[in-house]
Design a protein around this motif. Structure first.
Motif, PDB file in Angstrom:
ATOM      1  N   ALA A  47      -0.174  -0.001 -13.890  1.00 24.55           N
ATOM      2  CA  ALA A  47       0.505   0.910 -12.960  1.00 24.55           C
ATOM      3  C   ALA A  47       2.014   0.770 -13.124  1.00 24.55           C
ATOM      4  CB  ALA A  47       0.093   0.608 -11.524  1.00 24.55           C
ATOM      5  N   ALA A  48       2.701   1.901 -13.354  1.00 26.54           N
ATOM      6  CA  ALA A  48       4.144   1.895 -13.602  1.00 26.54           C
ATOM      7  C   ALA A  48       4.887   2.536 -12.438  1.00 26.54           C
ATOM      8  CB  ALA A  48       4.460   2.645 -14.887  1.00 26.54           C
ATOM      9  N   PRO A  49       6.039   1.975 -12.037  1.00 24.87           N
ATOM     10  CA  PRO A  49       6.814   2.566 -10.942  1.00 24.87           C
ATOM     11  C   PRO A  49       7.543   3.825 -11.384  1.00 24.87           C
ATOM     12  CG  PRO A  49       7.946   0.659 -11.826  1.00 24.87           C
ATOM     13  CD  PRO A  49       6.635   0.723 -12.533  1.00 24.87           C
TER      14      PRO A  49
ATOM     15  N   ASN B 235       0.807  -1.216   0.000  1.00 22.32           N
ATOM     16  CA  ASN B 235       0.000   0.000   0.000  1.00 22.32           C
ATOM     17  C   ASN B 235       0.845   1.273   0.000  1.00 22.32           C
ATOM     18  OD1 ASN B 235      -2.428  -1.368  -0.051  1.00 22.32           O
ATOM     19  ND2 ASN B 235      -2.612  -1.449   2.184  1.00 22.32           N
ATOM     20  N   ASP B 236       2.057   1.226   0.572  1.00 25.17           N
ATOM     21  CA  ASP B 236       2.872   2.442   0.630  1.00 25.17           C
ATOM     22  C   ASP B 236       3.357   2.871  -0.750  1.00 25.17           C
ATOM     23  OD1 ASP B 236       4.650   0.415   0.210  1.00 25.17           O
ATOM     24  OD2 ASP B 236       5.992   0.916   1.863  1.00 25.17           O
ATOM     25  N   GLN B 237       3.227   2.009  -1.742  1.00 26.60           N
ATOM     26  CA  GLN B 237       3.590   2.385  -3.103  1.00 26.60           C
ATOM     27  C   GLN B 237       2.369   2.781  -3.942  1.00 26.60           C
ATOM     28  OE1 GLN B 237       6.330  -1.296  -3.753  1.00 26.60           O
ATOM     29  NE2 GLN B 237       7.138   0.286  -5.081  1.00 26.60           N
ATOM     30  N   ARG B 238       1.171   2.683  -3.347  1.00 27.83           N
ATOM     31  CA  ARG B 238      -0.069   2.979  -4.070  1.00 27.83           C
ATOM     32  C   ARG B 238      -0.589   4.384  -3.771  1.00 27.83           C
ATOM     33  NH1 ARG B 238      -3.746  -2.519  -4.038  1.00 27.83           N
ATOM     34  NH2 ARG B 238      -2.035  -4.043  -4.131  1.00 27.83           N
TER      35      ARG B 238
ATOM     36  N   LEU C  24       3.783   4.093  -7.542  1.00 26.13           N
ATOM     37  CA  LEU C  24       3.128   3.671  -8.772  1.00 26.13           C
ATOM     38  C   LEU C  24       2.207   4.773  -9.300  1.00 26.13           C
ATOM     39  CD1 LEU C  24       2.137  -0.062  -8.164  1.00 26.13           C
ATOM     40  CD2 LEU C  24       4.161   0.858  -9.285  1.00 26.13           C
ATOM     41  N   PHE C  25       2.173   4.891 -10.640  1.00 31.41           N
ATOM     42  CA  PHE C  25       1.284   5.829 -11.309  1.00 31.41           C
ATOM     43  C   PHE C  25       0.628   5.130 -12.494  1.00 31.41           C
ATOM     44  CE2 PHE C  25       3.930   8.719  -8.995  1.00 31.41           C
ATOM     45  CZ  PHE C  25       3.157   9.852  -8.782  1.00 31.41           C
ATOM     46  N   TYR C  26      -0.654   5.438 -12.732  1.00 33.32           N
ATOM     47  CA  TYR C  26      -1.306   4.972 -13.939  1.00 33.32           C
ATOM     48  C   TYR C  26      -0.910   5.881 -15.101  1.00 33.32           C
ATOM     49  CZ  TYR C  26      -4.192   1.672 -11.333  1.00 33.32           C
ATOM     50  OH  TYR C  26      -4.616   0.623 -10.561  1.00 33.32           O
ATOM     51  N   PRO C  27      -1.009   5.399 -16.339  1.00 29.48           N
ATOM     52  CA  PRO C  27      -0.580   6.206 -17.485  1.00 29.48           C
ATOM     53  C   PRO C  27      -1.206   7.601 -17.499  1.00 29.48           C
ATOM     54  CG  PRO C  27      -1.017   3.964 -18.183  1.00 29.48           C
ATOM     55  CD  PRO C  27      -1.458   4.054 -16.754  1.00 29.48           C
ATOM     56  N   GLY C  28      -0.354   8.590 -17.779  1.00 24.78           N
ATOM     57  CA  GLY C  28      -0.806   9.974 -17.818  1.00 24.78           C
ATOM     58  C   GLY C  28       0.385  10.914 -17.734  1.00 24.78           C
ATOM     59  N   VAL C  29       0.124  12.191 -17.879  1.00 21.87           N
ATOM     60  CA  VAL C  29       1.157  13.219 -17.739  1.00 21.87           C
ATOM     61  C   VAL C  29       0.925  13.919 -16.411  1.00 21.87           C
ATOM     62  CG1 VAL C  29       2.141  15.325 -18.693  1.00 21.87           C
ATOM     63  CG2 VAL C  29       1.360  13.509 -20.226  1.00 21.87           C
ATOM     64  N   TYR C  30       1.905  13.836 -15.505  1.00 21.22           N
ATOM     65  CA  TYR C  30       1.762  14.334 -14.147  1.00 21.22           C
ATOM     66  C   TYR C  30       2.808  15.400 -13.837  1.00 21.22           C
ATOM     67  CZ  TYR C  30      -0.991  10.062 -13.519  1.00 21.22           C
ATOM     68  OH  TYR C  30      -1.921   9.065 -13.642  1.00 21.22           O
ATOM     69  N   THR C  31       2.450  16.313 -12.948  1.00 22.83           N
ATOM     70  CA  THR C  31       3.374  17.328 -12.471  1.00 22.83           C
ATOM     71  C   THR C  31       3.717  17.036 -11.016  1.00 22.83           C
ATOM     72  OG1 THR C  31       2.512  19.011 -13.975  1.00 22.83           O
ATOM     73  CG2 THR C  31       3.727  19.789 -12.046  1.00 22.83           C
ATOM     74  N   PHE C  32       5.004  16.888 -10.745  1.00 29.65           N
ATOM     75  CA  PHE C  32       5.516  16.627  -9.406  1.00 29.65           C
ATOM     76  C   PHE C  32       5.940  17.975  -8.810  1.00 29.65           C
ATOM     77  CE2 PHE C  32       5.636  12.729 -11.597  1.00 29.65           C
ATOM     78  CZ  PHE C  32       5.689  11.694 -10.677  1.00 29.65           C
TER      79      PHE C  32
END
Length: 388
Positions: free
Chosen positions: A189-191, A116-119, A224-232
């Protein structure tokens, strides 16, 4: 005539003896119940069906017809239902959830298989912040239609970048023995590994997580992230630290990630510092330089060597720096020029007053985890020195 003579002389032929018949007694006869008289000339008589019997027969016919219709409709309904319960349909259902940003439902359907800590970012809120999500181009299954395990290939894209992903789909126990069930294996879900310097946390879509420094923890944090363009977006620990977001595209891995130094992190968040830090560094430099321009403050070993002589009788700051600039190779180091007016006795040097040009250097202090150190009153902690 001769004929008549022969007829007169013929003797009669005696008949065989007759055995008298023995009478056979008849069985007792049950008296018949008299029925209605049959009309003259009529054949076999039928008893007419009553109205209640006719109604019962009609009802049975209707029930049989309805049952036949229901059986046919049930067979058709099962075929229609199973036509949408195929390996391709199950994979497309999963992809449709991701394309709609429904992370929670997608996770419930296909388990990512990590702790869960990676979700942390497999949430609807995180996906809602994405500037681009999954686009489905094609979904196709292998031809092994009778196999219990099928391979389904999906051609997808994010932000115009195309990629393919192979899913394994396994057949499960049918519902009520007739409705097909399939389970999709292989989450999308990709790391994404995150390393931070000068920050300890970051957010994506309002969801926050820790970002330990790799040099301290030994490895970057992975989520983990699902496919998409994200801003960190890093979380600034104080007003002296700028916020430097990084945007990456997550497909089947990370595309478009940028790093500022050699490491294996997909996203590197490197802090830079605000004008408030530059101003604080200048104030600290002025305080230090004024101390060096005093006696015995000039004896500080961090002051320019030319000021530390016991032959100095007077010192003043002739030209105080008006600003300090960070070094290009190290934004935590500020420097600027300074000129002292120093008066010497004739003890060691030729007496008189002359200018002493020097360079003041202000070093920002950092903790082991890369954070800017602050004093007890919340101001940056500096080390200040000057040299010729």
């Amino acid at each position: 005539m001769g004929t008549e003579k022969n007829q007169a002389n013929a003797a009669p032929i005696p008949a065989p003896p007759v055995t008298p018949a023995v009478p056979i007694p008849a069985p007792p006869v049950t008296p018949a119940v008299p029925g209605p008289p049959a009309p003259a000339g009529a054949g076999v008589a039928f008893t007419p069906v009553s109205a209640q019997g006719k109604k019962r027969m009609k009802l049975i016919g209707i029930l049989v017809g309805v049952l036949v219709v229901l059986v046919i409709a049930g067979v058709v309904a099962i075929k229609v239902a199973n036509s949408s319960r195929t390996p391709e349909a199950e994979v497309r259902k999963y992809l449709d959830l991701l394309a709609a940003g429904k992370a929670s439902a997608a996770t419930a359907m296909v388990d990512p298989g990590v702790n869960n800590d990676q979700r942390t970012f497999l949430t609807d809120d995180a996906m809602a912040s994405a500037t681009s999500l999954l686009v489905i181009e094609e979904v196709a299954a292998d031809k092994n239609e009778d196999a219990e395990t099928r391979q389904v290939s999906a051609t997808l894209q994010v932000n115009g970048e195309r990629f393919t992903h192979a899913f394994t789909v396994t057949k499960e126990k049918p519902t009520m023995g007739v409705l097909n069930n399939w389970t999709v294996k292989g989450s999308l879900a990709a790391p994404v590994s995150v390393d931070a310097s000068g920050y300890t946390q970051f957010t994506v879509g309002g969801v926050s997580a820790d970002a330990p420094r790799k040099l301290v923890s030994g490895k970057p944090a992975t989520y983990l992230f699902y496919p998409g363009v994200y801003t960190f977006t890093p979380v600034a620990p104080s007003e002296y630290v700028d916020v430097n977001p990084k945007t990456v595209a997550v497909l089947d891995g990370v595309h478009g990630g940028t790093t500022s130094y050699a490491d294996d992190a997909d996203v590197s968040l490197i802090a830079t510092y605000s004008d408030e830090l530059k101003e604080a560094a200048l104030e600290s430099a002025k305080e230090f330089l004024n101390s060096c321009a005093s006696i015995p403050g000039n004896q500080n070993s961090d002051c320019p060597f030319a000021l530390q002589s016991d032959a100095v009788t007077a010192i003043s700051v002739k030209t105080m720096p008006t600003s300090l600039e960070p070094l290009e190779i190290d934004p935590g180091v500020f420097q600027g020029p300074v000129t002292f007016a120093v008066t010497y006795s004739d003890k060691y040097y030729m007496p008189g007053t002359r200018d002493v040009d020097a360079k003041v250097v202000v070093n920002v202090q950092f903790s082991n985890d890369g954070l800017l150190k602050l004093t007890s009153d919340g101001k940056p902690d500096f080390f200040v020195g000057a040299s010729l």
